[in-house]
Design a protein around this motif. Structure first.
Motif, mmCIF file in Angstrom:
data_model
loop_
_atom_site.group_PDB
_atom_site.id
_atom_site.type_symbol
_atom_site.label_atom_id
_atom_site.label_comp_id
_atom_site.label_asym_id
_atom_site.label_seq_id
_atom_site.Cartn_x
_atom_site.Cartn_y
_atom_site.Cartn_z
ATOM 1 N N LEU A 12 0.839 -1.210 0.000
ATOM 2 C CA LEU A 12 0.000 0.000 0.000
ATOM 3 C C LEU A 12 0.877 1.264 0.000
ATOM 4 N N LEU A 13 1.899 1.192 0.884
ATOM 5 C CA LEU A 13 2.803 2.361 0.972
ATOM 6 C C LEU A 13 3.515 2.619 -0.352
ATOM 7 N N SER A 14 3.995 1.481 -1.026
ATOM 8 C CA SER A 14 4.692 1.657 -2.307
ATOM 9 C C SER A 14 3.743 2.229 -3.347
ATOM 10 N N ALA A 15 2.499 1.750 -3.338
ATOM 11 C CA ALA A 15 1.532 2.271 -4.323
ATOM 12 C C ALA A 15 1.322 3.760 -4.108
ATOM 13 N N LEU A 16 1.210 4.134 -2.801
ATOM 14 C CA LEU A 16 0.992 5.553 -2.482
ATOM 15 C C LEU A 16 2.173 6.407 -2.974
ATOM 16 N N ALA A 17 3.389 5.864 -2.659
ATOM 17 C CA ALA A 17 4.594 6.608 -3.083
ATOM 18 C C ALA A 17 4.620 6.735 -4.604
ATOM 19 N N GLY A 18 4.246 5.639 -5.306
ATOM 20 C CA GLY A 18 4.206 5.653 -6.784
ATOM 21 C C GLY A 18 3.264 6.730 -7.282
ATOM 22 N N LEU A 19 2.085 6.795 -6.607
ATOM 23 C CA LEU A 19 1.072 7.784 -7.011
ATOM 24 C C LEU A 19 1.602 9.213 -6.872
ATOM 25 N N VAL A 20 2.256 9.425 -5.689
ATOM 26 C CA VAL A 20 2.802 10.785 -5.445
ATOM 27 C C VAL A 20 3.823 11.140 -6.536
ATOM 28 N N LEU A 21 4.684 10.143 -6.859
ATOM 29 C CA LEU A 21 5.719 10.362 -7.872
ATOM 30 C C LEU A 21 5.103 10.669 -9.244
ATOM 31 N N LEU A 22 4.074 9.833 -9.562
ATOM 32 C CA LEU A 22 3.394 10.014 -10.852
ATOM 33 C C LEU A 22 2.789 11.418 -10.959
ATOM 34 N N ASN A 23 2.150 11.792 -9.854
ATOM 35 C CA ASN A 23 1.500 13.098 -9.823
ATOM 36 C C ASN A 23 2.526 14.209 -10.060
ATOM 37 N N ARG A 24 3.699 14.028 -9.396
ATOM 38 C CA ARG A 24 4.719 15.057 -9.549
ATOM 39 C C ARG A 24 5.198 15.132 -11.011
ATOM 40 N N GLN A 25 5.373 13.909 -11.600
ATOM 41 C CA GLN A 25 5.833 13.887 -13.000
ATOM 42 C C GLN A 25 4.790 14.534 -13.922
ATOM 43 N N ARG A 26 3.491 14.263 -13.612
ATOM 44 C CA ARG A 26 2.440 14.848 -14.446
ATOM 45 C C ARG A 26 2.517 16.383 -14.367
ATOM 46 N N HIS A 27 2.755 16.852 -13.131
ATOM 47 C CA HIS A 27 2.903 18.294 -12.919
ATOM 48 C C HIS A 27 4.025 18.866 -13.761
ATOM 49 N N GLN A 28 5.146 18.127 -13.696
ATOM 50 C CA GLN A 28 6.324 18.606 -14.439
ATOM 51 C C GLN A 28 6.026 18.656 -15.945
ATOM 52 N N LEU A 29 5.325 17.565 -16.391
ATOM 53 C CA LEU A 29 4.979 17.497 -17.809
ATOM 54 C C LEU A 29 4.070 18.660 -18.191
ATOM 55 N N TRP A 34 3.198 23.812 -20.874
ATOM 56 C CA TRP A 34 2.787 25.207 -20.734
ATOM 57 C C TRP A 34 3.929 26.142 -21.169
ATOM 58 N N GLU A 35 5.135 25.735 -20.728
ATOM 59 C CA GLU A 35 6.322 26.517 -21.075
ATOM 60 C C GLU A 35 6.514 26.550 -22.593
ATOM 61 N N GLN A 37 4.236 26.159 -24.854
ATOM 62 C CA GLN A 37 3.187 26.991 -25.478
ATOM 63 C C GLN A 37 3.534 28.476 -25.361
ATOM 64 N N ARG A 38 4.077 28.837 -24.178
ATOM 65 C CA ARG A 38 4.411 30.232 -23.960
ATOM 66 C C ARG A 38 5.538 30.664 -24.932
ATOM 67 N N ALA A 39 6.539 29.751 -25.066
ATOM 68 C CA ALA A 39 7.659 30.059 -25.973
ATOM 69 C C ALA A 39 7.129 30.225 -27.392
ATOM 70 N N ARG A 40 6.164 29.366 -27.771
ATOM 71 C CA ARG A 40 5.621 29.447 -29.131
ATOM 72 C C ARG A 40 4.876 30.768 -29.337
ATOM 73 N N ARG A 41 4.091 31.139 -28.291
ATOM 74 C CA ARG A 41 3.366 32.418 -28.397
ATOM 75 C C ARG A 41 4.341 33.582 -28.546
ATOM 76 N N GLU A 42 5.426 33.510 -27.783
ATOM 77 C CA GLU A 42 6.429 34.583 -27.854
ATOM 78 C C GLU A 42 7.077 34.648 -29.240
ATOM 79 N N LEU A 43 7.377 33.428 -29.756
ATOM 80 C CA LEU A 43 7.982 33.361 -31.087
ATOM 81 C C LEU A 43 7.057 33.944 -32.147
ATOM 82 N N GLU A 44 5.732 33.586 -32.006
ATOM 83 C CA GLU A 44 4.763 34.101 -32.988
ATOM 84 C C GLU A 44 4.661 35.618 -32.914
ATOM 85 N N ALA A 45 4.657 36.128 -31.651
ATOM 86 C CA ALA A 45 4.573 37.585 -31.474
ATOM 87 C C ALA A 45 5.813 38.235 -32.087
#
Ligand code: ADP
Length: 364
Positions: A12-29, A34-35, A37-45
């Motif tokens: 259970l603990l490993s699954a929880l840790a996996g979930l936390v890790l996954l969530n963090r990776q999703r955040h990073q992704l 987002w970054e 998209q922002r660079a693309r908007r800047e380039l277009e401007a």
């Protein structure tokens, strides 16, 4: 039983840790997306800003502006270039404007007048790291106005010449016997000046219209310049001027002696006229690749910086020389005579330190 609970707990603990890790990776992704998209908007401007800047760019008042790659393909063209020359990105320039002069101009980087579809364009080209830049201005109207002005001058000069020559002949018949009274002398002098002016204007018009094919020959510079100096001897000797010559033996130009002589003669005439008594006139010639350069320098008052850009215009005379009796045509003729040979004429001067004129003729 105790073991089972322990294993379940660990799982259970490993699954929880996996979930936390996954969530963090999703955040990073998400952040990375987002970054991006922002660079693309800047380039277009940035691209829009650059396009707007290029659209607004009018180097030298040019209308049509094109950027080309090294194979002379159009990378970018502004509205006028698209509308008037049908220039589209991706097309070869010579497909849009099939002009061999334009191709030569791109290779040479410079300025030329080119004719395309019954219009005249002033084309300026330059190099940039990705290929070539080209700016085109429609000068059809200016050229037509120029032609009309040329024709008017030529017609007026032509119409004036016959009556003036007739008056001159009549005056010769009517003039009293020697000694000629002063007003008569003045009358004949002024009339001769007028006839000379009219004939110079006619010559200029013919030269400009290309109706005066140059009679080229191998022109030995040293004796040619020397003969001009001798021709002017009464003038410079009367003023006590010293003439220095630096003319290499054997230097030859490919030129029409009469027209090249108009350039040299007018420059010498000015140098002698403007240099005060006791001053110096210097004539040098040297070889410059495919050209022969000839310099006429004097120790006169020089030319004020505000006059320098205008002295080659016809009838232009410096403020100080308005009353000197010159016509203001000498340098205009010199320029036309030199340019008819394909050469260039330039004036240099620092006020108070004399004037220096350099012109080029093709080497023989
Ligand atoms: P002009 O000599 O008949 O006035 P030019 O066309 O020969 O006409 O010269 C135009 C003007 O350029 C002159 O009026 C004078 O102001 C200036 N200029 C030309 N040559 C010289 C010179 N050697 N020194 C000083 N000024 C000069």
């Amino acid at each position: 039983m105790g073991w089972l609970i322990l294993i379940l707990g660990i799982l259970l603990l490993s699954a929880l840790a996996g979930l936390v890790l996954l969530n963090r990776q999703r955040h990073q992704l998400e952040e990375a997306v987002w970054e991006a998209q922002r660079a693309r908007r800047e380039l277009e401007a940035e691209r829009d800003r650059l396009t707007a800047w290029l659209e607004g760019l009018r180097p030298g008042g040019a209308e049509a502006l094109l950027l080309l790659d090294r194979d002379q393909r159009i990378l970018w063209a502004n509205r006028p270039a698209m509308d008037q020359l049908n220039a589209r990105p991706g097309r070869a320039l010579l497909e849009a404007v099939p002009s061999p002069e334009l191709e030569g101009l791109l290779e040479a980087s410079g300025i030329a007048e080119i004719r395309w579809k019954d219009r005249w364009w002033l084309a300026t080209s330059w190099m940039w790291p990705g290929g070539y830049g080209l700016a085109l201005t429609d000068i059809t109207r200016q050229r037509e106005a120029e032609r009309a002005r040329r024709e008017l001058t030529a017609n007026v000069a032509h119409e004036l010449r016959t009556p003036l020559t007739t008056i001159r002949l009549l005056l010769d018949e009517l003039k009293p016997a020697d000694p000629l009274p002063a007003p008569w002398e003045r009358l004949i002098q002024e009339l001769d000046r007028l006839i000379q002016l009219v004939s110079t204007l006619l010559d200029l018009a013919r030269l400009e219209a290309g109706e005066w094919p140059l009679a080229y020959e191998a022109l030995e510079i040293r004796p040619w310049v020397q003969s001009w100096i001798e021709r002017f001897a009464p003038l410079w000797q009367a003023k006590g001027l010293t003439v220095h010559l630096d003319l290499p033996e054997g230097l030859q130009a490919w030129a029409d002696p009469e027209w090249a002589g108009r350039a040299l003669g007018n420059l010498l005439d000015n140098a002698i006229k403007f240099t005060p008594s006791g001053g110096e006139v210097r004539v040098r010639a040297w070889s410059e690749g495919e050209w022969v350069a000839i310099e006429v320098a004097d120790t006169g008052p020089g030319i004020p910086p505000e006059d320098l850009p205008r002295i080659f215009e016809r009838f232009y005379r410096g403020d100080r020389h308005r009353g000197s009796g010159g016509s203001g045509l000498g340098l205009a003729i010199a320029r036309h005579a030199v340019e008819a040979h394909g050469g260039r004429i330039q004036a240099f001067s620092e006020p108070g330190r004399g004037a220096r004129f350099v012109f080029t003729l093709p080497a023989a």
